[in-house]
Motif scaffolding. Sequence first.
Motif, PDB file in Angstrom:
ATOM      1  N   ARG A  63      -7.524   1.586  13.623  1.00 18.43           N
ATOM      2  CA  ARG A  63      -7.417   1.490  12.165  1.00 18.43           C
ATOM      3  C   ARG A  63      -6.653   0.227  11.762  1.00 18.43           C
ATOM      4  NH1 ARG A  63      -7.628   4.560   7.552  1.00 18.43           N
ATOM      5  NH2 ARG A  63      -8.129   6.499   8.628  1.00 18.43           N
ATOM      6  N   GLN A  64      -5.580  -0.085  12.480  1.00 18.15           N
ATOM      7  CA  GLN A  64      -4.804  -1.281  12.168  1.00 18.15           C
ATOM      8  C   GLN A  64      -5.648  -2.546  12.325  1.00 18.15           C
ATOM      9  OE1 GLN A  64      -1.473  -1.119  14.846  1.00 18.15           O
ATOM     10  NE2 GLN A  64      -0.400   0.473  13.694  1.00 18.15           N
ATOM     11  N   THR A  65      -6.525  -2.548  13.318  1.00 26.08           N
ATOM     12  CA  THR A  65      -7.303  -3.742  13.639  1.00 26.08           C
ATOM     13  C   THR A  65      -8.573  -3.861  12.814  1.00 26.08           C
ATOM     14  OG1 THR A  65      -6.487  -3.660  15.912  1.00 26.08           O
ATOM     15  CG2 THR A  65      -8.437  -4.998  15.509  1.00 26.08           C
ATOM     16  N   ALA A  66      -9.328  -2.764  12.733  1.00 26.24           N
ATOM     17  CA  ALA A  66     -10.652  -2.798  12.113  1.00 26.24           C
ATOM     18  C   ALA A  66     -10.680  -2.236  10.703  1.00 26.24           C
ATOM     19  CB  ALA A  66     -11.650  -2.023  12.984  1.00 26.24           C
ATOM     20  N   GLY A  67      -9.585  -1.613  10.272  1.00 23.07           N
ATOM     21  CA  GLY A  67      -9.549  -1.077   8.930  1.00 23.07           C
ATOM     22  C   GLY A  67     -10.312   0.216   8.748  1.00 23.07           C
ATOM     23  N   THR A  68     -10.640   0.886   9.838  1.00 24.87           N
ATOM     24  CA  THR A  68     -11.358   2.157   9.776  1.00 24.87           C
ATOM     25  C   THR A  68     -11.015   2.961  11.019  1.00 24.87           C
ATOM     26  OG1 THR A  68     -13.549   3.172   9.467  1.00 24.87           O
ATOM     27  CG2 THR A  68     -13.407   1.297  10.964  1.00 24.87           C
ATOM     28  N   THR A  69     -11.386   4.239  11.036  1.00 18.90           N
ATOM     29  CA  THR A  69     -11.114   5.077  12.198  1.00 18.90           C
ATOM     30  C   THR A  69     -12.236   4.915  13.226  1.00 18.90           C
ATOM     31  OG1 THR A  69     -12.312   6.991  11.327  1.00 18.90           O
ATOM     32  CG2 THR A  69      -9.984   6.760  10.719  1.00 18.90           C
ATOM     33  N   PRO A  70     -11.981   5.234  14.497  1.00 18.62           N
ATOM     34  CA  PRO A  70     -13.051   5.165  15.494  1.00 18.62           C
ATOM     35  C   PRO A  70     -14.258   6.022  15.129  1.00 18.62           C
ATOM     36  CG  PRO A  70     -10.926   5.355  16.571  1.00 18.62           C
ATOM     37  CD  PRO A  70     -10.676   5.552  15.109  1.00 18.62           C
ATOM     38  N   SER A  71     -14.017   7.240  14.628  1.00 16.34           N
ATOM     39  CA  SER A  71     -15.131   8.132  14.268  1.00 16.34           C
ATOM     40  C   SER A  71     -15.959   7.545  13.136  1.00 16.34           C
ATOM     41  CB  SER A  71     -14.594   9.502  13.862  1.00 16.34           C
ATOM     42  OG  SER A  71     -13.928  10.126  14.941  1.00 16.34           O
ATOM     43  N   ALA A  72     -15.286   6.987  12.128  1.00 17.11           N
ATOM     44  CA  ALA A  72     -16.004   6.392  11.007  1.00 17.11           C
ATOM     45  C   ALA A  72     -16.774   5.153  11.460  1.00 17.11           C
ATOM     46  CB  ALA A  72     -15.034   6.038   9.892  1.00 17.11           C
ATOM     47  N   TYR A  73     -16.185   4.372  12.367  1.00 14.45           N
ATOM     48  CA  TYR A  73     -16.862   3.193  12.882  1.00 14.45           C
ATOM     49  C   TYR A  73     -18.140   3.597  13.610  1.00 14.45           C
ATOM     50  CZ  TYR A  73     -17.852  -0.950  15.692  1.00 14.45           C
ATOM     51  OH  TYR A  73     -18.469  -2.016  16.281  1.00 14.45           O
TER      52      TYR A  73
END
Length: 297
Positions: free
Chosen positions: A267-277
């Motif tokens: 989230r810190q890096t991509a601005g989203t959660t792994p599941s949402a990604y």
Amino acid sequence: MQPWFEAVTIPERQSCLVYDRRLPEFGFNWHYHPEYELTLTLGSRGTRFVGSDVAPYSEGDLALIGPNLPHAWHSHDLADGAAEHRAVVCWFTESWIRSVLRVMPELGPISALLAEAEGGVLFGPAPQIRARILDLCDLPLAERALRLTGILLDLSQQTDRRALSATALAPEGLPRDQRRMEAVLAYLHKNLDAPIRLAPLCALAHVTESQLQRIFRRSTGLSVSAYVTRLRIGRAATLLARTDQQMSAIAEQCGFHDAAHLARKFRQTAGTTPSAYRRDFRSRGDPCPEGGFPMRK
């Protein structure tokens, strides 16, 4: 590591130089040159390095690189249906494009694009522009120069573009001992799933911890820990997109303590959660670069 100086020789009676590069793979060739470079990458997936930016690339990647900005494209595999790794590269000098702008004020928007290119510019989907870049390879020299000018004007009007490197890394500010940094980077890439400690890296580079951190930041624009996090997030993004593995399994393979640690860093890096990604990526149906780094928009 210190980028190599690439000598680009544009013939005396030409405004630009176009090269259709076709190779079995694109190795990591960290280099710079005083010319602008417009690169369209086809047929491969991998990682793009521009200044301090490390990010994925895939089929149709289009970027404009400014003078003396270190850069490299490192391919990992072929894109679906591709038979070779290909890049159409167009170099042109600052003196040429500035002279064109002086006599043709209608091309003024290109000036802003050139300023952005100091840190590199990545362009979004623009199939017609990409097709025109491909045509550069077969055009007579006079038509090629005119076409390139038109392409730059169209790119200057593209709203779907973003800066790559936040800061332009000057080659003279980078360390001179390339071999020791290559050893450190090779170790990091090979041992991403294990805890990374500075002592083994210092032993490889024959420096103290403070020297290593200083050298590493000058070379990559990042601290050791920030660089490792980017690599781990890139690997996690690939597994999220290409597999149905549980978060705990992905976390273990990518060097995170557990699924919660992965989720926090992602989230810190991509601005989203792994599941949402994973959900968003699969809904778009995009190809996934191996080790692709999911940058914020």
